[in-house]
Design an enzyme around this catalytic site. Structure first.
Site, PDB file in Angstrom:
ATOM      1  N   TYR A  95       0.519  -1.352  -0.038  1.00  0.00           N
ATOM      2  CA  TYR A  95      -0.073   0.136  -0.123  1.00  0.00           C
ATOM      3  C   TYR A  95       0.803   0.936  -0.123  1.00  0.00           C
ATOM      4  O   TYR A  95       1.998   1.109  -0.285  1.00  0.00           O
ATOM      5  CB  TYR A  95      -1.431  -0.101   1.337  1.00  0.00           C
ATOM      6  CG  TYR A  95      -2.031   1.204   0.988  1.00  0.00           C
ATOM      7  CD1 TYR A  95      -3.239   0.379  -0.335  1.00  0.00           C
ATOM      8  CD2 TYR A  95      -2.511   1.718   1.856  1.00  0.00           C
ATOM      9  CE1 TYR A  95      -3.784   1.729  -0.758  1.00  0.00           C
ATOM     10  CE2 TYR A  95      -3.604   2.688   1.283  1.00  0.00           C
ATOM     11  CZ  TYR A  95      -4.605   2.461   0.084  1.00  0.00           C
ATOM     12  OH  TYR A  95      -5.301   3.616   0.151  1.00  0.00           O
ATOM     13  N   GLU A 236     -13.374   5.149  -3.398  1.00  0.00           N
ATOM     14  CA  GLU A 236     -11.501   5.631  -3.181  1.00  0.00           C
ATOM     15  C   GLU A 236     -11.220   6.069  -4.223  1.00  0.00           C
ATOM     16  O   GLU A 236     -11.767   6.016  -5.470  1.00  0.00           O
ATOM     17  CB  GLU A 236     -11.324   4.004  -2.974  1.00  0.00           C
ATOM     18  CG  GLU A 236      -9.659   3.801  -2.865  1.00  0.00           C
ATOM     19  CD  GLU A 236      -9.029   4.079  -1.441  1.00  0.00           C
ATOM     20  OE1 GLU A 236      -9.968   4.269  -0.424  1.00  0.00           O
ATOM     21  OE2 GLU A 236      -8.354   4.529  -1.171  1.00  0.00           O
ATOM     22  N   ASP A 259     -13.502   5.972   2.125  1.00  0.00           N
ATOM     23  CA  ASP A 259     -12.477   6.645   2.947  1.00  0.00           C
ATOM     24  C   ASP A 259     -11.252   7.681   2.934  1.00  0.00           C
ATOM     25  O   ASP A 259     -11.471   8.403   4.453  1.00  0.00           O
ATOM     26  CB  ASP A 259     -11.813   5.067   3.166  1.00  0.00           C
ATOM     27  CG  ASP A 259     -10.886   4.853   3.739  1.00  0.00           C
ATOM     28  OD1 ASP A 259     -10.801   4.904   5.812  1.00  0.00           O
ATOM     29  OD2 ASP A 259      -9.259   4.745   3.301  1.00  0.00           O
ATOM     30  N   ASP A 260     -11.015   7.857   1.862  1.00  0.00           N
ATOM     31  CA  ASP A 260     -11.005   9.189   1.946  1.00  0.00           C
ATOM     32  C   ASP A 260     -11.533  10.439   2.718  1.00  0.00           C
ATOM     33  O   ASP A 260     -10.437  11.606   3.085  1.00  0.00           O
ATOM     34  CB  ASP A 260     -10.897   9.498   0.840  1.00  0.00           C
ATOM     35  CG  ASP A 260     -10.028   8.876  -0.204  1.00  0.00           C
ATOM     36  OD1 ASP A 260      -8.616   8.259  -0.184  1.00  0.00           O
ATOM     37  OD2 ASP A 260     -11.209   8.434  -1.404  1.00  0.00           O
TER      38      ASP A 260
HETATM   39  P1  NAD Z   1      -7.677  16.705  -2.726  1.00  0.00           P
HETATM   40  O1  NAD Z   1      -7.537  16.927  -3.871  1.00  0.00           O
HETATM   41  O2  NAD Z   1      -9.423  16.560  -2.168  1.00  0.00           O
HETATM   42  O3  NAD Z   1      -7.611  18.230  -1.622  1.00  0.00           O
HETATM   43  C1  NAD Z   1      -6.248  18.757  -1.664  1.00  0.00           C
HETATM   44  C2  NAD Z   1      -6.907  20.407  -1.057  1.00  0.00           C
HETATM   45  O4  NAD Z   1      -6.066  20.497  -1.452  1.00  0.00           O
HETATM   46  C3  NAD Z   1      -7.888  21.364  -1.915  1.00  0.00           C
HETATM   47  O5  NAD Z   1      -7.997  21.757  -1.303  1.00  0.00           O
HETATM   48  C4  NAD Z   1      -6.153  22.894  -2.474  1.00  0.00           C
HETATM   49  O6  NAD Z   1      -6.852  23.375  -2.250  1.00  0.00           O
HETATM   50  C5  NAD Z   1      -5.276  22.203  -1.396  1.00  0.00           C
HETATM   51  N1  NAD Z   1      -4.419  22.669  -2.176  1.00  0.00           N
HETATM   52  C6  NAD Z   1      -3.862  22.149  -3.205  1.00  0.00           C
HETATM   53  N2  NAD Z   1      -2.582  23.407  -3.098  1.00  0.00           N
HETATM   54  C7  NAD Z   1      -2.498  23.926  -1.487  1.00  0.00           C
HETATM   55  C8  NAD Z   1      -1.450  24.693  -1.628  1.00  0.00           C
HETATM   56  N3  NAD Z   1      -0.586  25.152  -2.464  1.00  0.00           N
HETATM   57  N4  NAD Z   1      -1.661  25.417  -0.466  1.00  0.00           N
HETATM   58  C9  NAD Z   1      -2.995  25.330   0.219  1.00  0.00           C
HETATM   59  N5  NAD Z   1      -3.837  23.881  -0.215  1.00  0.00           N
HETATM   60  C10 NAD Z   1      -3.601  23.807  -1.390  1.00  0.00           C
HETATM   61  O7  NAD Z   1      -7.239  15.392  -1.275  1.00  0.00           O
HETATM   62  P2  NAD Z   1      -7.275  15.163   0.060  1.00  0.00           P
HETATM   63  O8  NAD Z   1      -8.062  13.582  -0.541  1.00  0.00           O
HETATM   64  O9  NAD Z   1      -7.775  15.722   0.667  1.00  0.00           O
HETATM   65  O10 NAD Z   1      -6.090  14.414   0.184  1.00  0.00           O
HETATM   66  C11 NAD Z   1      -4.757  15.569   0.241  1.00  0.00           C
HETATM   67  C12 NAD Z   1      -3.530  14.394   0.521  1.00  0.00           C
HETATM   68  O11 NAD Z   1      -3.768  14.089   1.933  1.00  0.00           O
HETATM   69  C13 NAD Z   1      -3.325  13.688  -0.186  1.00  0.00           C
HETATM   70  O12 NAD Z   1      -1.633  13.793  -0.245  1.00  0.00           O
HETATM   71  C14 NAD Z   1      -3.425  12.136   0.111  1.00  0.00           C
HETATM   72  O13 NAD Z   1      -2.460  11.083   0.288  1.00  0.00           O
HETATM   73  C15 NAD Z   1      -3.343  13.063   1.769  1.00  0.00           C
HETATM   74  N6  NAD Z   1      -4.349  11.622   3.285  1.00  0.00           N
HETATM   75  C16 NAD Z   1      -3.819  11.510   4.143  1.00  0.00           C
HETATM   76  C17 NAD Z   1      -4.715  10.575   4.706  1.00  0.00           C
HETATM   77  C18 NAD Z   1      -3.778   9.713   5.678  1.00  0.00           C
HETATM   78  O14 NAD Z   1      -4.146   8.495   6.380  1.00  0.00           O
HETATM   79  N7  NAD Z   1      -2.808   9.686   5.923  1.00  0.00           N
HETATM   80  C19 NAD Z   1      -5.425  10.056   4.329  1.00  0.00           C
HETATM   81  C20 NAD Z   1      -6.601  10.984   3.036  1.00  0.00           C
HETATM   82  C21 NAD Z   1      -5.345  11.285   3.056  1.00  0.00           C
END
Ligand code: NAD
Length: 538
Positions: A95, A236, A259-260
């Site tokens: 993963y 997902e 899940d996200d």
């Molecule tokens: P998403 O695309 O829904 O959201 C990303 C957000 O970041 C958007 O609102 C966008 O406007 C914002 N953004 C982009 N560039 C930016 C900047 N320069 N400054 C501030 N904000 C900015 O994605 P998501 O599902 O919310 O996931 C985001 C990240 O979190 C990914 O890397 C994902 O892998 C990670 N994530 C991690 C876990 C975990 O378990 N650790 C879980 C879910 C998501």
């Protein structure tokens, strides 16, 4: 176990029944295997060790990913034994972070189908395609590949994610692999590089959108619920514009979750609960600033708001304690073109364009990075958090590692070792100022397997936010004092099956309490869920 009973070579080629060199002398005679196997008979333990020796000799994580996948295709029980017994080593290979790279290269490494690819060309015949699937199914993970991890639109290559995720459901919570179905809804891709790549495995066209897209997804959901009554469907890695819409469209009638949005929310809330155990603070007193305003950020904020309300705040008070910064700055009232999911968090506040200025103005007790902007928690951001707080809460949750807001080492170094840190990618222990910190991943894999098990075991008709809140409490309660002392906000991963069973019991408890489950409430929920867990062995 499958109801068929293959013999001879067909048995060796059936991953659900194959034991390879572990078939006993008697089995070799009885099952027509003589001659196909070398004379040596190995125990499962010896096979596990052989797999690990081979794996460790491979030069790259991608090669290890491929080797593990082909083991999964050959001998499912052995694959899961390896994953369960060596989860710390294997999870990052099957993963995140390796799966991100694997999806980018899926066209090159794709070998055998696992799950179902359903393309836009299959409209009108999705039920027929589902009927090709030979196993009774209780859990589907489905993606359309539009927003894979922090990597964007990977089209049909995104299939690596449901495949990897379902492996974790089986390994971490013992949901039988035969009950699990990965699905790729291939509606095309807008990834130009893939559209021009001769090895791209998906539909070579731009993404289907609008009503066509919605009808296609609806046909799938309807057909899946008919083919597999009561099935749990996990959305997902859909892009924002689909993820929120689909979740809201189906969550009140069908057994679905995202899940996200919701799993991330629960794992982050659990991290906050653990951090507050260390500071002896109250959730209702926190000010939380998110970098990012997407699925993860608004999902976490929604659950934190619900949890703050459960602890006595009004909705208005709770919302005032959760602030979002996106690529255009602080999410405030009056900003043009704010998407629907952000509106709830548009605060009455003058615009602020950058994250550091927002920290200085709002004085958060916690920052949570979920924007997939690598390095965004600069030394200055971390130093400012340390000036404002005795124990700043710093969650750098974006992954893969290249997208992490800061490394564990930076988090400790720039806060004088005072940060309560959780990460989205794996980091080694950090030595700082005579102390060894053991940062742990705020990985959804602490939550979704247990939630899935609880829902399936109880036969719950729906998946509710209350279940995610119960899961977060259960996860935080499983963190020991020794964990907290070394800076770990999550339990050690090798305890995951025990932790998942606790979470499943808590989730099933909510299902029974709310009248969503089948039958009478079991006396002992832990034993009830444990009795349903798959333990890979021959
Ligand atoms: P998403 O695309 O829904 O959201 C990303 C957000 O970041 C958007 O609102 C966008 O406007 C914002 N953004 C982009 N560039 C930016 C900047 N320069 N400054 C501030 N904000 C900015 O994605 P998501 O599902 O919310 O996931 C985001 C990240 O979190 C990914 O890397 C994902 O892998 C990670 N994530 C991690 C876990 C975990 O378990 N650790 C879980 C879910 C998501």
């Amino acid at each position: 176990m499958p109801s068929y009973s293959p013999h001879g070579l067909a048995l060796l080629r059936d991953p659900l029944l194959n034991k390879g060199t572990a078939f006993t002398e008697q089995e070799r005679d009885a099952l027509g295997l003589r001659g196909f196997l070398p004379a040596g008979v190995l125990s499962m333990q010896a096979q596990v060790e052989r797999v690990l020796t081979n794996l460790r000799s491979l030069p790259s994580d991608l090669e290890k990913y491929v080797a593990l996948n082909s083991l999964h295709d050959r001998n499912e029980a052995l694959f899961f034994r390896v994953v369960c017994d060596h989860i710390n080593e294997i999870q990052p290979l099957i993963y995140t972070p390796t799966v991100g790279l694997a999806c980018q290269r899926y066209g090159l490494i794709f070998q055998r189908p696992r799950g179902l690819f359903i393309s836009a060309n299959d409209r009108g015949r999705i039920a027929e395609i589902l009927s090709n699937w030979p196993y009774r199914t209780k859990l589907i993970v489905v993606t359309d590949g539009e927003r894979i991890l922090g990597l964007g639109d990977l089209g049909a290559n995104g299939m690596g994610i449901p495949v990897g995720k379902l492996s974790l459901y089986s390994a971490c919570a013992g949901i039988h692999p035969e009950l699990c179905l990965p699905v790729m809804l291939d509606v095309g891709t807008n990834n130009e590089e893939f559209l021009n790549d001769p090895y791209y495995i998906g539909l070579r066209q731009k993404r289907m959108t609008g009503a066509d897209y919605d009808e296609f997804v609806d046909e799938f959901i309807t057909a899946a619920r008919e083919a597999f009554p009561g099935v749990l469907i996990q959305f997902e890695d859909f892009a924002n514009h689909s993820a929120f819409r689909l979740l809201h469209k189906y969550r009140d009638d069908a057994c679905v979750f995202n899940d996200d949005i919701q799993g991330t929310a629960a794992v982050a809330l659990a991290g906050l609960f653990s951090a507050l155990r260390a500071t002896r603070g109250k959730l209702t007193e926190q000010r939380i600033l998110f970098l990012g305003a997407g699925e993860a950020a608004t999902g976490i904020a929604d659950l934190v708001v619900s949890a703050m309300m459960a602890e006595g705040l009004s909705e208005t008070e709770a919302l005032r304690r959760n602030w979002l910064v996106d690529s255009r700055g602080l999410v405030v009232k009056g900003r043009a073109n704010l998407s629907g999911h952000k509106l709830r968090y548009a605060q009455d506040q003058a615009p602020i364009n950058d994250f550091l200025s927002a920290i200085k103005a709002l004085k958060p007790t916690a920052i949570i990075g979920v924007a997939a902007v690598g390095g965004a928690f600069t030394p200055e951001v971390l130093q400012t958090m340390a000036e404002l707080n005795e124990r700043p809460i710093v969650f750098a949750l974006s992954n893969p590692t290249s997208k992490a807001e800061c490394s564990a080492e930076d988090a400790y170094r720039h806060t004088g070792g005072r940060a309560l840190f959780a990460c989205g990618s794996p980091y080694d222990p950090v030595k700082f100022d005579g102390q060894t910190f053991v940062p742990r991943q705020g990985n959804n894999s602490y939550i979704f397997p247990g939630v899935g098990l609880g829902v399936i075991a109880s036969g719950s008709r729906l998946v509710t936010d209350e279940m995610f809140m119960a899961a977060a409490h259960s996860l935080a309660n499983s963190v020991s004092e020794a964990d907290l002392k070394q800076g770990s906000l999550y339990p050690a991963l090798p305890r995951i099956r025990e932790v998942s069973a606790q979470i499943a019991a808590a989730v099933a408890g909510v299902a029974y309490q709310r009248g969503l489950a089948h039958g009478p409430t079991p006396n002992d929920l832990i034993s009830f869920v444990q009795a349903q867990m798959y333990d890979p062995h021959y």
